[in-house]
Write an enzyme that holds these catalytic residues in place. Sequence first.
Site, mmCIF file in Angstrom:
data_model
loop_
_atom_site.group_PDB
_atom_site.id
_atom_site.type_symbol
_atom_site.label_atom_id
_atom_site.label_comp_id
_atom_site.label_asym_id
_atom_site.label_seq_id
_atom_site.Cartn_x
_atom_site.Cartn_y
_atom_site.Cartn_z
ATOM 1 N N ARG A 119 -7.168 -1.887 3.772
ATOM 2 C CA ARG A 119 -6.235 -1.026 3.029
ATOM 3 C C ARG A 119 -6.066 -1.445 1.565
ATOM 4 O O ARG A 119 -5.874 -0.603 0.691
ATOM 5 C CB ARG A 119 -4.879 -1.050 3.753
ATOM 6 C CG ARG A 119 -3.787 -0.221 3.106
ATOM 7 C CD ARG A 119 -2.549 -0.218 3.987
ATOM 8 N NE ARG A 119 -1.350 0.217 3.283
ATOM 9 C CZ ARG A 119 -0.929 1.478 3.257
ATOM 10 N NH1 ARG A 119 -1.605 2.407 3.884
ATOM 11 N NH2 ARG A 119 0.171 1.791 2.611
ATOM 12 N N ILE A 141 -0.079 6.694 -1.237
ATOM 13 C CA ILE A 141 -0.806 6.333 -0.021
ATOM 14 C C ILE A 141 0.294 6.098 1.018
ATOM 15 O O ILE A 141 1.258 5.366 0.770
ATOM 16 C CB ILE A 141 -1.738 5.118 -0.240
ATOM 17 C CG1 ILE A 141 -2.388 4.645 1.063
ATOM 18 C CG2 ILE A 141 -1.054 3.955 -0.922
ATOM 19 C CD1 ILE A 141 -3.516 3.610 0.849
ATOM 20 N N SER A 142 0.200 6.789 2.156
ATOM 21 C CA SER A 142 1.279 6.765 3.142
ATOM 22 C C SER A 142 1.507 5.362 3.714
ATOM 23 O O SER A 142 0.605 4.527 3.707
ATOM 24 C CB SER A 142 0.950 7.710 4.297
ATOM 25 O OG SER A 142 0.707 9.006 3.823
ATOM 26 N N GLN A 143 2.705 5.167 4.240
ATOM 27 C CA GLN A 143 3.059 3.945 4.967
ATOM 28 C C GLN A 143 2.037 3.751 6.111
ATOM 29 O O GLN A 143 1.677 4.724 6.784
ATOM 30 C CB GLN A 143 4.457 4.171 5.529
ATOM 31 C CG GLN A 143 5.047 3.066 6.332
ATOM 32 C CD GLN A 143 6.346 3.527 7.014
ATOM 33 O OE1 GLN A 143 6.668 4.722 7.021
ATOM 34 N NE2 GLN A 143 7.071 2.597 7.575
#
Length: 220
Positions: free
Chosen positions: A42, A68-70
Amino acid sequence: MKSDWKETERQAEQRRLMVERQIRARGVRDERVLEAMRTIPRHLFVPPALRPRAYEDSPLPTSEGQTISQPYIVAWMTDLLRLKGEEVVLEVGTGSGYQAAILTRLAAKVYTIERISALAESARTILSELGLDNVEVVVGDGTRGLPEHAPYKGIIVTAGGPRVPDVLVEQLDEGGRLVMPVGPSSLQMLTVVEKRGGRIFTEQKGSCVFVPLIGQHGWE
Ligand code: SAH
């Protein structure tokens, strides 16, 4: 996937802990999903200045005012697609390319569409540097789907829109599932649409907050 990308032992350990504490602990149990989240680095998808925070339990800003999502949200939405490995999948809202990278580990082929070409370009670069070759990044308005490669067994929309666009449901294959945040820009409901026996079933899974889905069948 190539193995020559760089990470420190600390990053690998942080990713392992991310999966245990943020994702498995909240109820995602599909081993294939957990393994994909453990595999994809990530930190390579977040801006360099934010890399130390790449494995935190939160969304992070990327370029062009997007996010960028959790990690948990990525895992949750991926889990809801119930992929087995043979599927052709469409993602709307490539952003950093992280969600698309996760999907490459779980489906046969991933098409991902992004309206901002600079984001599509950088996602393409990192996906190819990682050697993820079963993904294609397309620039365009994803609220219209991507009819040339339809139907899809899975459609995942990673931006929030006012309603599920009919065209996306039309591009869903029999037995397919669509996951999308639906509702006003302040708070959406994660919605799953399933096509079974030619009928449409809709379920609401819980609240979430995404950047807006902008386009013909989204927000202005
Ligand atoms: N999945 C991404 C996060 C997405 S943020 C990741 O893993 O990083 C939402 C993205 O959707 C933004 O990049 C935004 O530009 C894009 N977007 C918004 N409306 C869109 C549309 N109609 N078609 C394609 N992309 C869209």
